[in-house]
Design a protein around this motif. Sequence first.
Motif, mmCIF file in Angstrom:
data_model
loop_
_atom_site.group_PDB
_atom_site.id
_atom_site.type_symbol
_atom_site.label_atom_id
_atom_site.label_comp_id
_atom_site.label_asym_id
_atom_site.label_seq_id
_atom_site.Cartn_x
_atom_site.Cartn_y
_atom_site.Cartn_z
ATOM 1 N N GLN A 37 0.877 -1.357 0.202
ATOM 2 C CA GLN A 37 0.062 0.097 -0.184
ATOM 3 C C GLN A 37 1.308 1.494 -0.522
ATOM 4 O OE1 GLN A 37 -3.263 -0.404 1.135
ATOM 5 N NE2 GLN A 37 -3.892 1.705 1.522
ATOM 6 N N ALA A 40 -1.055 7.323 1.684
ATOM 7 C CA ALA A 40 -2.103 7.832 1.219
ATOM 8 C C ALA A 40 -1.841 8.969 1.108
ATOM 9 C CB ALA A 40 -2.818 7.452 2.027
ATOM 10 N N GLN A 84 -8.409 5.666 -4.765
ATOM 11 C CA GLN A 84 -7.670 5.689 -3.470
ATOM 12 C C GLN A 84 -6.369 6.239 -4.458
ATOM 13 O OE1 GLN A 84 -6.122 3.495 -0.163
ATOM 14 N NE2 GLN A 84 -7.548 2.590 -0.485
ATOM 15 N N LEU A 190 -15.425 -1.991 0.353
ATOM 16 C CA LEU A 190 -13.734 -2.180 0.829
ATOM 17 C C LEU A 190 -13.110 -2.660 0.191
ATOM 18 C CD1 LEU A 190 -16.266 -2.551 3.662
ATOM 19 C CD2 LEU A 190 -14.291 -2.987 4.624
ATOM 20 N N ALA A 197 -4.303 -2.882 7.206
ATOM 21 C CA ALA A 197 -4.031 -1.274 5.720
ATOM 22 C C ALA A 197 -5.540 -1.047 5.292
ATOM 23 C CB ALA A 197 -2.913 -1.737 5.283
ATOM 24 N N ARG A 198 -6.022 -1.652 4.670
ATOM 25 C CA ARG A 198 -7.600 -1.779 4.585
ATOM 26 C C ARG A 198 -8.360 -0.334 4.458
ATOM 27 N NH1 ARG A 198 -12.199 -6.395 4.250
ATOM 28 N NH2 ARG A 198 -12.312 -5.530 2.139
ATOM 29 N N GLN A 199 -8.681 -0.156 4.032
ATOM 30 C CA GLN A 199 -9.462 1.808 3.538
ATOM 31 C C GLN A 199 -10.739 1.325 2.995
ATOM 32 O OE1 GLN A 199 -6.678 4.747 1.434
ATOM 33 N NE2 GLN A 199 -6.021 4.575 3.953
ATOM 34 N N ILE A 217 -12.525 8.523 1.461
ATOM 35 C CA ILE A 217 -11.530 7.251 2.033
ATOM 36 C C ILE A 217 -11.817 7.302 3.200
ATOM 37 C CG2 ILE A 217 -9.892 6.327 0.616
ATOM 38 C CD1 ILE A 217 -9.542 7.093 -1.767
ATOM 39 N N ARG A 218 -11.795 6.735 4.391
ATOM 40 C CA ARG A 218 -11.352 6.693 5.645
ATOM 41 C C ARG A 218 -10.689 4.723 5.800
ATOM 42 N NH1 ARG A 218 -11.699 10.629 4.289
ATOM 43 N NH2 ARG A 218 -13.535 12.356 6.063
ATOM 44 N N PRO A 219 -9.544 5.088 6.819
ATOM 45 C CA PRO A 219 -9.071 3.414 7.293
ATOM 46 C C PRO A 219 -10.744 2.257 7.594
ATOM 47 C CG PRO A 219 -8.630 5.438 8.376
ATOM 48 C CD PRO A 219 -9.249 6.309 7.694
ATOM 49 N N LEU A 220 -10.150 1.568 8.106
ATOM 50 C CA LEU A 220 -10.602 0.773 8.908
ATOM 51 C C LEU A 220 -9.807 -0.354 9.572
ATOM 52 C CD1 LEU A 220 -14.077 -0.065 8.963
ATOM 53 C CD2 LEU A 220 -13.410 -1.870 7.099
ATOM 54 N N HIS A 221 -9.944 -0.005 10.454
ATOM 55 C CA HIS A 221 -8.886 -0.547 11.547
ATOM 56 C C HIS A 221 -9.341 -1.462 11.675
ATOM 57 C CE1 HIS A 221 -7.502 3.746 12.168
ATOM 58 N NE2 HIS A 221 -8.132 4.166 12.377
#
Length: 488
Positions: A37, A40, A84, A190, A197-199, A217-221
């Motif tokens: 990745q 960003a 992205q 998704l 490191a998925r967003q 685009i937001r990070p998915l923790h």
Amino acid sequence: MPKPVLYIYIGAQRLQAAWAVRRGAELRMLFDATYEQPIADEPLASIDAWPAAVSKAMEALGRGCQAELALQRGAELRVLVSDQWVPSASVPWNAAQYRSGAAVAAARSELREAGHEVLSGDLLRLDDAPLRQPRLAVCYPASLLEHVDRLAAALKTRPHSVTTLSALAWRGNDAPGQAPAHSERVFAILEPGDASARQVILVRGQRASACIDEVLIRPLHAGLHPDGAGRSAARELAASVAAIVQRLGWNAVPSAASPEVATLFSVTDLTPNDPLSGATGPMAWWVTPQGRRDLVSAHALDAVARAARPSAVKLLLLACVLGGIGLSGVTLWRNEARLQEALDAASAARRAAVVPEAPPPSAEQAKRIAAVNAVVSELNIPLPRLLRALQPPKDIRVGLLGLELVAGRERGAGPGGAVDARVLRPTLKVHAEAPASTDMTRYVAFLSDRKPLNHAYLVRHEVPDNAAAQAGSPRAAYRFTVEVAWKD
């Protein structure tokens, strides 16, 4: 014969390619590679700024496509890019956006305010939003388009479509059977990749419009993986995405204070290992009915500009106009052919008609005609020209005594004993005198070469008496007559 279609998905962490024998046919996997990745916030300012892992994957994809026999004769190249890689921003409505330059300037300003760097070589596209609605602006980096052009050149073709994942998913994931009570909808995507490191790509827009209002685009923790309890994993994934949507204040999920939901909310996970076989794969929307319609229609957010397909009414009207023009041309051609046939028939009839020959004139009629022709010939004499031609030069001592017109003579009997009423051209007799014979002969030679005279003959002359010449008598000169003829 339809060409094969090559589909390429440039994801945030994965590069995939598949091809089909024709539009909408079953996809066949061709290439699948993963890469790290990228950062960003890293701008793609040039071809060197593109991550090396992505460049190597694109080069390997090009070699794999060249090795496929079905793609060696050319194919339609369609590229799907993750959001992205393509920054976007929502541009508020403004009356100045009716002008293309003002709309592009506003899009650049909104992208810079959102923290995206827009270079001069980047390509901007604006969505066709309804009146007084915000427009989505996307920026295709020049480095991305350069990689796509290189791949197309290696395949000896050209890009037919380069669009974003959100734009294709928004149009392909529309469910017409759902209740139209919701005024807007939120769509969460998704992408496949490393769970750490998925967003999530959040797309929001109006239900009554095919246009997008905003893309975030937001990070998915939370790391989520299907582990056999597929239902619980799906619920956990939806809950995590719903929490992000609630923090944005979009009010897309029910809460204790507001149990009613005014926004349609859906989540699509592209995690499965075989994304091309399921309905949620990155390129699966291309084989849906809506996706097949998008393949032949123009889309404002597509990086490849295409002419809008005319509607059926316009095509029918054009066919009627062309048919009328063709019918008029056939009618005109037939009328011209008939007119030509009539003219040919009239010409043939004139050639076949026998013109009766007039009987020859009698002897008395021939004499009358000859007399009339003689009078006409005398009347047509160019007397001024003849007088100027007869005037001798100063070095020839000749004096003109008089002129005598000699009428033309009859030609005699014609063929078969018939009387010929034609007469010869009249001639002119010139009476003159000269002091010496040399002057007389020089004058005759002068008249022979003088225009419009063509003939000059010395028909008579008088030699002077020697005694009279010695006494100096005025009759000592040579008196002669020259007959001349002329031509018109």
